[in-house]
Design a protein around this motif. Structure first.
Motif, mmCIF file in Angstrom:
data_model
loop_
_atom_site.group_PDB
_atom_site.id
_atom_site.type_symbol
_atom_site.label_atom_id
_atom_site.label_comp_id
_atom_site.label_asym_id
_atom_site.label_seq_id
_atom_site.Cartn_x
_atom_site.Cartn_y
_atom_site.Cartn_z
ATOM 1 N N ARG A 419 0.861 -1.189 0.000
ATOM 2 C CA ARG A 419 0.000 0.000 0.000
ATOM 3 C C ARG A 419 0.889 1.229 0.000
ATOM 4 N N ASP A 420 0.678 2.107 -0.969
ATOM 5 C CA ASP A 420 1.479 3.332 -1.088
ATOM 6 C C ASP A 420 2.972 3.034 -1.084
ATOM 7 N N GLY A 421 3.345 1.961 -1.768
ATOM 8 C CA GLY A 421 4.756 1.613 -1.926
ATOM 9 C C GLY A 421 5.392 0.911 -0.754
ATOM 10 N N GLN A 422 4.596 0.540 0.250
ATOM 11 C CA GLN A 422 5.128 -0.119 1.442
ATOM 12 C C GLN A 422 4.471 -1.484 1.632
ATOM 13 N N VAL A 423 5.284 -2.495 1.922
ATOM 14 C CA VAL A 423 4.738 -3.806 2.256
ATOM 15 C C VAL A 423 4.057 -3.714 3.618
ATOM 16 N N VAL A 424 2.801 -4.180 3.705
ATOM 17 C CA VAL A 424 2.018 -3.982 4.928
ATOM 18 C C VAL A 424 1.737 -5.292 5.662
ATOM 19 N N THR A 425 2.269 -6.398 5.181
ATOM 20 C CA THR A 425 1.949 -7.690 5.779
ATOM 21 C C THR A 425 2.943 -8.134 6.843
ATOM 22 N N LEU A 426 4.078 -7.460 6.956
ATOM 23 C CA LEU A 426 5.054 -7.841 7.975
ATOM 24 C C LEU A 426 5.901 -6.642 8.379
ATOM 25 N N ASP A 427 6.723 -6.849 9.387
ATOM 26 C CA ASP A 427 7.593 -5.798 9.926
ATOM 27 C C ASP A 427 8.902 -5.807 9.130
ATOM 28 N N LEU A 428 8.997 -4.966 8.102
ATOM 29 C CA LEU A 428 10.152 -4.981 7.219
ATOM 30 C C LEU A 428 11.445 -4.561 7.925
ATOM 31 N N PRO A 429 11.477 -3.521 8.765
ATOM 32 C CA PRO A 429 12.732 -3.197 9.467
ATOM 33 C C PRO A 429 13.272 -4.362 10.289
ATOM 34 N N ARG A 430 12.391 -5.084 10.957
ATOM 35 C CA ARG A 430 12.827 -6.246 11.737
ATOM 36 C C ARG A 430 13.391 -7.334 10.820
ATOM 37 N N LEU A 431 12.720 -7.565 9.687
ATOM 38 C CA LEU A 431 13.193 -8.568 8.733
ATOM 39 C C LEU A 431 14.571 -8.186 8.190
ATOM 40 N N LEU A 432 14.763 -6.923 7.857
ATOM 41 C CA LEU A 432 16.065 -6.470 7.352
ATOM 42 C C LEU A 432 17.159 -6.657 8.400
ATOM 43 N N GLU A 433 16.817 -6.424 9.654
ATOM 44 C CA GLU A 433 17.793 -6.619 10.734
ATOM 45 C C GLU A 433 18.192 -8.093 10.841
ATOM 46 N N GLN A 434 17.215 -8.987 10.769
ATOM 47 C CA GLN A 434 17.512 -10.429 10.797
ATOM 48 C C GLN A 434 18.378 -10.833 9.613
ATOM 49 N N HIS A 435 18.023 -10.329 8.455
ATOM 50 C CA HIS A 435 18.738 -10.666 7.224
ATOM 51 C C HIS A 435 20.187 -10.205 7.300
ATOM 52 N N HIS A 436 20.394 -9.001 7.795
ATOM 53 C CA HIS A 436 21.749 -8.454 7.917
ATOM 54 C C HIS A 436 22.580 -9.299 8.890
ATOM 55 N N ARG A 437 21.991 -9.691 10.002
ATOM 56 C CA ARG A 437 22.708 -10.510 10.989
ATOM 57 C C ARG A 437 23.156 -11.838 10.381
ATOM 58 N N LEU A 438 22.275 -12.495 9.652
ATOM 59 C CA LEU A 438 22.612 -13.786 9.044
ATOM 60 C C LEU A 438 23.649 -13.625 7.938
ATOM 61 N N ALA A 439 23.518 -12.567 7.149
ATOM 62 C CA ALA A 439 24.482 -12.335 6.068
ATOM 63 C C ALA A 439 25.880 -12.075 6.633
ATOM 64 N N GLN A 440 25.961 -11.286 7.693
ATOM 65 C CA GLN A 440 27.259 -10.989 8.294
ATOM 66 C C GLN A 440 27.910 -12.247 8.874
ATOM 67 N N ALA A 441 27.111 -13.137 9.430
ATOM 68 C CA ALA A 441 27.640 -14.385 9.960
ATOM 69 C C ALA A 441 28.222 -15.255 8.842
ATOM 70 N N LEU A 442 27.550 -15.265 7.675
ATOM 71 C CA LEU A 442 28.048 -16.025 6.548
ATOM 72 C C LEU A 442 29.348 -15.442 6.024
ATOM 73 N N VAL A 443 29.424 -14.114 5.952
ATOM 74 C CA VAL A 443 30.657 -13.450 5.494
ATOM 75 C C VAL A 443 31.808 -13.772 6.456
ATOM 76 N N ALA A 444 31.536 -13.729 7.744
ATOM 77 C CA ALA A 444 32.569 -13.987 8.748
ATOM 78 C C ALA A 444 33.086 -15.407 8.676
ATOM 79 N N GLY A 445 32.231 -16.340 8.282
ATOM 80 C CA GLY A 445 32.641 -17.744 8.228
ATOM 81 C C GLY A 445 33.226 -18.181 6.917
ATOM 82 N N ASP A 446 33.302 -17.257 5.951
ATOM 83 C CA ASP A 446 33.788 -17.628 4.600
ATOM 84 C C ASP A 446 35.310 -17.725 4.580
#
Length: 446
Positions: A419-446
């Motif tokens: 709606r109006d360019g924003q996803v309204v079905t979930l908490d996007l800032p929280r999802l981005l925070e989770q995604h960033h945490r997991l991505a950084q862990a993968l980078v650290a373990g590479d």
């Protein structure tokens, strides 16, 4: 669920059987379906203002690897061809688990939704550390997109002449048992279905002929669709000829992998004989132009496929081989590649958008989607063409030439996801925070 009226849209590109284009018209939605299109419609339900907008059916993504969203632009894979690219990424993917699968799928689906996608297939072919297909199914349910996950598989590891490392492959008996489990547990064949499960051994270079045959027999017994990669690049053709003594099209036909219940990803290197085979058998193709460019695979002969009658849809492919998942951008790329290879009149903006909507729905066996007409599902994309991206355009409906790359509003089964360019079905800032945490862990373990 009630009613929604989208009122006074500048243009509605219906993609119906007559390819009608309506001006200053309305769309009436009730209980997840399109009820009527026309001028002066009335409703006691919610009203969405369509002034200054082009309305299209929701776009359809026919090929993705959502789990790859955590491995975009990986050094060492950025400039590699397909086989080298896979060999660089397999060790990273082997560290994934259920959380990585879930979070990556959610963010990938959010990205698709913002680009106008209402229905997406997904090809998940590796299951490390307890991962399961339902990790992605649950992710899609929360985002609210219509989902067509496929239970992929790899069974031939490096020690047996395959490409994937041995620790990422599965035993074929276990693969077939899990295919039965996920179809029985999650497949919904109804017209309003939000989840249809398919079977998808990964590729000719990662599974045996026996698994391909058995998967085809199982899919037809269960009434579900089949999907795999085919004829993606020159390496793919060379492998098929060396290992099987035939081209990929013949390999597919010999194993029962042609027909209207089958769609193959890429098909960049199909020759005229294979195109004719796919046309006669109504075998579908998921065209992935950005990924094909990114990996240097080539330009698929989409014009020849369409002219012959091959069903063609669009796919963004995995987030590690496209690095983006913008489906309207994919449609523009498809248009441009056919023009650069075959002339400026090879494909119109309207035809490319048709491939991205109706074409993809037909490839996935969903004729109730991908078009706007009474009785079809209410999967609707609303594009604001009053802004900078469309300014100066004499034909805002030709939005692949000059138009927005993100939807204003998106409805799936009559429910608002954007709606109006924003996803309204979930908490996007929280999802981005989770995604960033997991991505950084993968980078650290590479």
């Amino acid at each position: 669920m009630g009613e929604i009226l989208i009122r006074n849209a500048d243009t509605i590109l219906t993609m119906d059987d007559d390819r009608r284009v309506l001006k200053q018209s309305d769309v009436l939605i009730r209980d997840g379906a399109i009820v009527a299109l026309g001028q002066g419609l009335e409703s006691g339900g919610e009203v969405i203002n369509g002034q200054g907008c082009v309305i299209t059916p929701g776009l359809v993504n026919t090929h993705h690897h959502l789990y790859q969203n955590l491995t975009r632009a990986v050094p060492g894979a950025q400039d590699a061809l397909l086989f080298g690219w896979l060999q660089r990424l397999y060790p990273i993917w082997s560290r994934f688990g259920p959380e990585e699968m879930f979070v990556s799928a959610q963010l990938g689906l959010v990205e698709l939704a913002l680009s106008g996608c209402t229905l997406s297939a997904d090809h998940l072919y590796l299951y490390p550390n307890g991962s399961r297909l339902e990790d992605t199914i649950e992710a899609a349910a929360e985002v609210g997109l219509r989902f067509q996950p496929t239970r992929g598989a790899m069974s031939i590891g490096e020690s047996q002449g395959g490409l994937p490392p041995d620790h990422l492959v599965e035993q074929e008996k276990a693969i077939l048992e899990d295919m039965i489990r996920v179809v029985d547990g999650f497949h919904d064949a109804s017209e309003a279905s939000m989840c249809r499960v398919g079977l998808a051994p990964c590729s000719p270079f990662s599974v045996s002929r026996d698994l391909m045959r058995e998967a085809a027999l199982l899919a037809r017994d269960k009434g579900v669709m089949l999907h795999t990669h085919l004829a993606e690049n020159d390496e793919d053709i060379a492998y098929s000829e060396a290992q099987f003594g035939c081209r990929p099209g013949q390999y597919a036909e010999d194993l029962g992998w042609t027909g209207p219940d089958v769609w193959h990803a890429h098909c960049v290197k199909l020759n005229p004989v294979e195109i004719d085979l796919f046309a006669r058998s109504r075998t579908g193709v998921a065209h992935c132009p950005c990924s094909n460019c990114r990996l240097g695979s080539g330009i698929a002969p989409v014009r020849q496929m369409r002219d012959a009658g091959v069903p063609v849809g669009l796919g963004v492919d995995g987030s590690a081989s496209n690095d983006m998942a913008n489906l309207v951008g994919e449609a523009r790329q498809a248009l441009l590649l056919q023009r650069v290879s075959q002339g400026a009149d090879a494909m119109s903006a309207y035809e490319a958008l048709e491939i991205a909507t109706r074409g993809g729905a037909d490839v996935l066996g969903r004729p109730e989607c991908g078009r706007l007409s009474p009785g079809k599902r209410a999967d609707v994309a609303i594009w604001d063409v009053s802004g900078v991206a469309s300014s100066g355009s004499w034909d805002p409906a030709a939005m692949l030439l000059a138009g927005p790359s993100q939807v204003r509003d998106l409805l799936v089964e009559g429910r608002q996801v954007v709606r109006d360019g924003q996803v309204v079905t979930l908490d996007l800032p929280r999802l981005l925070e989770q995604h960033h945490r997991l991505a950084q862990a993968l980078v650290a373990g590479d």
